[in-house]
Design a protein around this motif. Structure first.
Motif, PDB file in Angstrom:
ATOM      1  N   ALA A   1       0.858  -1.191   0.000  1.00 25.00           N
ATOM      2  CA  ALA A   1       0.000   0.000   0.000  1.00 25.00           C
ATOM      3  C   ALA A   1       0.886   1.229   0.000  1.00 25.00           C
ATOM      4  N   CYS A   2       0.360   2.304  -0.535  1.00 25.22           N
ATOM      5  CA  CYS A   2       1.130   3.545  -0.555  1.00 25.22           C
ATOM      6  C   CYS A   2       0.177   4.711  -0.318  1.00 25.22           C
ATOM      7  N   GLY A   3       0.743   5.860  -0.105  1.00 23.32           N
ATOM      8  CA  GLY A   3      -0.098   7.031   0.092  1.00 23.32           C
ATOM      9  C   GLY A   3       0.737   8.208   0.524  1.00 23.32           C
ATOM     10  N   ILE A   4       0.071   9.337   0.688  1.00 27.28           N
ATOM     11  CA  ILE A   4       0.748  10.519   1.219  1.00 27.28           C
ATOM     12  C   ILE A   4       0.228  10.704   2.635  1.00 27.28           C
ATOM     13  N   PHE A   5       1.141  10.669   3.565  1.00 27.22           N
ATOM     14  CA  PHE A   5       0.737  10.683   4.967  1.00 27.22           C
ATOM     15  C   PHE A   5       1.396  11.839   5.698  1.00 27.22           C
ATOM     16  N   GLY A   6       0.702  12.378   6.680  1.00 30.17           N
ATOM     17  CA  GLY A   6       1.331  13.314   7.599  1.00 30.17           C
ATOM     18  C   GLY A   6       2.430  12.543   8.322  1.00 30.17           C
ATOM     19  N   VAL A   7       3.551  13.221   8.654  1.00 26.34           N
ATOM     20  CA  VAL A   7       4.651  12.493   9.288  1.00 26.34           C
ATOM     21  C   VAL A   7       4.197  11.908  10.633  1.00 26.34           C
ATOM     22  N   ASP A   8       3.300  12.597  11.323  1.00 22.44           N
ATOM     23  CA  ASP A   8       2.754  12.063  12.580  1.00 22.44           C
ATOM     24  C   ASP A   8       2.023  10.738  12.340  1.00 22.44           C
ATOM     25  N   LEU A   9       1.223  10.713  11.263  1.00 16.20           N
ATOM     26  CA  LEU A   9       0.469   9.501  10.949  1.00 16.20           C
ATOM     27  C   LEU A   9       1.420   8.377  10.546  1.00 16.20           C
ATOM     28  N   LEU A  10       2.487   8.753   9.837  1.00 18.84           N
ATOM     29  CA  LEU A  10       3.486   7.764   9.433  1.00 18.84           C
ATOM     30  C   LEU A  10       4.070   7.079  10.675  1.00 18.84           C
ATOM     31  N   MET A  11       4.357   7.900  11.695  1.00 16.40           N
ATOM     32  CA  MET A  11       4.909   7.358  12.938  1.00 16.40           C
ATOM     33  C   MET A  11       3.898   6.420  13.598  1.00 16.40           C
ATOM     34  N   LYS A  12       2.637   6.819  13.546  1.00 16.62           N
ATOM     35  CA  LYS A  12       1.581   6.000  14.149  1.00 16.62           C
ATOM     36  C   LYS A  12       1.453   4.663  13.404  1.00 16.62           C
TER      37      LYS A  12
ATOM     38  N   ILE B   1       9.036   7.181  -0.073  1.00 17.67           N
ATOM     39  CA  ILE B   1       9.345   7.024  -1.497  1.00 17.67           C
ATOM     40  C   ILE B   1       9.432   8.404  -2.155  1.00 17.67           C
ATOM     41  N   GLY B   2       9.536   9.423  -1.329  1.00 22.30           N
ATOM     42  CA  GLY B   2       9.690  10.779  -1.854  1.00 22.30           C
ATOM     43  C   GLY B   2      10.142  11.706  -0.756  1.00 22.30           C
ATOM     44  N   GLN B   3      10.383  12.937  -1.168  1.00 22.39           N
ATOM     45  CA  GLN B   3      10.864  13.954  -0.240  1.00 22.39           C
ATOM     46  C   GLN B   3       9.689  14.524   0.556  1.00 22.39           C
ATOM     47  N   PRO B   4       9.842  14.733   1.865  1.00 20.13           N
ATOM     48  CA  PRO B   4       8.720  15.339   2.610  1.00 20.13           C
ATOM     49  C   PRO B   4       8.429  16.758   2.138  1.00 20.13           C
ATOM     50  N   ARG B   5       7.204  17.177   2.332  1.00 16.64           N
ATOM     51  CA  ARG B   5       6.798  18.515   1.892  1.00 16.64           C
ATOM     52  C   ARG B   5       5.730  19.061   2.831  1.00 16.64           C
ATOM     53  N   MET B   6       5.704  20.380   2.988  1.00 19.25           N
ATOM     54  CA  MET B   6       4.658  20.981   3.808  1.00 19.25           C
ATOM     55  C   MET B   6       3.378  21.094   2.979  1.00 19.25           C
ATOM     56  N   ILE B   7       2.290  20.543   3.478  1.00 18.74           N
ATOM     57  CA  ILE B   7       0.984  20.695   2.833  1.00 18.74           C
ATOM     58  C   ILE B   7       0.014  21.170   3.912  1.00 18.74           C
ATOM     59  N   ASP B   8      -0.650  22.294   3.659  1.00 22.55           N
ATOM     60  CA  ASP B   8      -1.575  22.872   4.640  1.00 22.55           C
ATOM     61  C   ASP B   8      -0.925  23.001   6.024  1.00 22.55           C
ATOM     62  N   GLY B   9       0.342  23.426   6.025  1.00 23.39           N
ATOM     63  CA  GLY B   9       1.024  23.701   7.294  1.00 23.39           C
ATOM     64  C   GLY B   9       1.491  22.470   8.039  1.00 23.39           C
ATOM     65  N   GLU B  10       1.380  21.300   7.420  1.00 23.70           N
ATOM     66  CA  GLU B  10       1.797  20.068   8.102  1.00 23.70           C
ATOM     67  C   GLU B  10       2.735  19.295   7.184  1.00 23.70           C
ATOM     68  N   SER B  11       3.779  18.695   7.760  1.00 22.07           N
ATOM     69  CA  SER B  11       4.710  17.951   6.905  1.00 22.07           C
ATOM     70  C   SER B  11       4.102  16.620   6.474  1.00 22.07           C
ATOM     71  N   HIS B  12       4.194  16.357   5.179  1.00 23.20           N
ATOM     72  CA  HIS B  12       3.653  15.130   4.596  1.00 23.20           C
ATOM     73  C   HIS B  12       4.751  14.444   3.788  1.00 23.20           C
ATOM     74  N   VAL B  13       4.599  13.147   3.620  1.00 22.00           N
ATOM     75  CA  VAL B  13       5.582  12.408   2.822  1.00 22.00           C
ATOM     76  C   VAL B  13       4.887  11.246   2.116  1.00 22.00           C
ATOM     77  N   ALA B  14       5.380  10.932   0.916  1.00 27.83           N
ATOM     78  CA  ALA B  14       4.880   9.752   0.205  1.00 27.83           C
ATOM     79  C   ALA B  14       5.592   8.535   0.785  1.00 27.83           C
ATOM     80  N   ALA B  15       4.821   7.495   1.077  1.00 25.75           N
ATOM     81  CA  ALA B  15       5.428   6.303   1.676  1.00 25.75           C
ATOM     82  C   ALA B  15       4.705   5.056   1.198  1.00 25.75           C
TER      83      ALA B  15
END
Lengths: 245, 206
Positions: B134-145, B156-170
């Motif tokens: 499975a893959c998706g774009i997740f908030g880094v907090d959610l990734l940790m969870k 699988i990508g570089q983290p980026r700020m989206i709507d003021g929160e860091s997100h990353v493809a994983a």
């Protein structure tokens, strides 16, 4: 440039997820952070060193700083730790210091920054993590001139996330998957955990003593331990049976 | 109770689907203020199709309290159409890889065990459908969870700020071991999915 950043974080994540020794994560973390100008790091519960649960709390601090920090019990007033304890998301030491001044923090609290500077720790990064209840955990990186640009902070957050998770998994034996036990083995294990002898278990389950012992041998083999008590402890820890305590 | 629903327009699940789209509206638009469209209090988009699968959890009163959307990545996905640049080497494209999006839990039950149940149900659904990743774009907090739940989530990508929160493809593997780990962590002893609603006329038998 972006490819390099991705490769660096991705390689570190891979190490954390596969590590079998905390040393592997520690050395990789130190090298990975060095490129970002970080010379000191801490990952774990935000408590005094003497209150750290066994296996938790990993340090890569400047020589002398760890001792001085612990002796002064800075963790009780450190505005950087307090930020993480408020669970307000990633920030910089500079922002924590500004806020502490704005809110009228004590002289002792602000002294933490002055003392850190003596160890060439002028600024840094802090993030809260999920925590090991009831403790609040965090990750903090510092240095003389760490990369605190937007991209730098994003990378630090990713690196901190994987470092924390890697250390946590090792401390909790997380990567060990519970073995599958048959329903009969589960019954034998539950009664063994209650302290029943093989004869007593046989009477309870209406099976022979030798059959009970065969099940116990199989359980021990599946858990890779030499006594049924060790198997019962492992089973309680991984949730296979309810803890008898 | 968790329902697995095939198809955004599944005629046998109209109420469940409406409740799910309403929860998404409440969470993503009213609470998180995402800049996405909604229609009469229901949030849905072009990635809600007949091929989409949903997990929908109901509480005892029958209200939708949790959901997640699963799309095969060999078709257009949020990844391929909107966030392709967040993924080094291009977005995943494989029928055995799902994109997970629109994961939502009602605000009033967020500290309960719904997260663990929905995570287990997602892995169970993947095993039923023969999906291995499975893959998706997740908030880094959610990734940790998610990692805390037992998933080996890899960026699988570089983290980026989206709507003021860091997100990353994983991405992460979905298999029996991961399901066992997650069940153990949340002390879940049996299957989380209780009902499966296939699209009428669909040939696949789950």
């Amino acid at each position: 440039m972006r490819r390099n950043r991705f490769n660096k974080v991705s390689a570190f994540a891979e190490i954390c997820l596969k590590a079998t020794r905390s040393h592997d994560i520690k050395s990789s973390l130190t090298v990975t952070l060095r490129d970002a100008g970080v010379t000191s790091w801490y990952v774990g519960p935000l408590v005094h060193e003497s209150d750290l649960p066994v296996g938790l709390g990993q340090f890569g601090l400047a020589p002398g700083w760890q001792e001085q920090y612990a002796e002064a019990r800075h963790c009780e007033v450190d505005p950087v730790f307090l930020h993480a304890k408020r669970r307000e998301g990633p920030s910089t030491w500079g922002a924590c210091r500004e806020r502490a001044i704005r809110e009228g923090a004590s002289r002792r609290a602000l002294q933490v920054f002055d003392e850190a500077e003596e160890f060439d720790l002028l600024d840094g990064f802090i993030m809260p993590t999920l925590g090991t209840h009831p403790l609040v955990d965090g990750v903090t990186f510092g240095g003389l001139d760490p990369d605190l640009s937007t991209d730098g902070l994003l990378d630090m957050q990713m690196i901190g996330t994987y470092a924390y998770e890697g250390f946590r998994r090792l401390a909790e034996g997380f990567n060990r998957v519970s073995p599958y036990l048959t329903p009969r083995e589960l019954e034998v294990l539950r009664w063994s955990a209650e302290g029943k002898t093989a004869w007593e278990i046989g009477e309870i389950l209406h099976i022979g003593v030798r059959t009970v012992r065969t099940h116990q041998t199989s359980i021990k083999e599946k858990y890779g331990v030499s006594t049924i008590v060790q198997a019962a402890v492992r089973a309680a820890l991984d949730g296979t049976v309810a803890a008898p305590f | 109770m968790i329902h697995l629903i095939a198809g955004a327009t599944n005629p046998n699940c109209r109420e469940l689907l409406a409740g799910m789209f309403r929860l998404r509206h409440d969470v993503f638009i009213k609470e998180k203020h995402w800049n996405i469209k909604s229609y009469n209090g229901l949030e849905f988009d072009q990635f809600d199709t007949e091929e989409t699968l949903y997990l929908v959890e109901l509480d005892e009163a029958g209200a939708v309290v949790a959901t997640v959307r699963m799309n095969p990545t060999d078709r257009p996905t949020l990844f391929s159409e909107v966030f392709a640049d967040m993924c080094h080497g291009g977005p995943p494209k494989c029928p055995k890889t799902w994109e997970l999006t629109r994961g939502a839990i009602a605000q009033n039950v967020r500290k309960s065990l719904h997260f663990g149940r929905i995570e287990c149900a997602t892995i169970e659904a993947a095993l039923l459908w023969g999906v291995t990743k499975a893959c998706g774009i997740f908030g880094v907090d959610l990734l940790m969870k998610k990692m805390r739940c037992g998933l080996d989530a890899k960026p699988i990508g570089q983290p980026r700020m989206i709507d003021g929160e860091s997100h990353v493809a994983a991405e992460f593997a979905m298999n029996g071991d991961v399901l066992q780990r997650t069940r153990t962590l949340y002390r879940i002893t049996g299957p989380s999915i209780e009902q499966i609603h296939l699209m009428p006329g669909a040939r696949r038998a789950a």
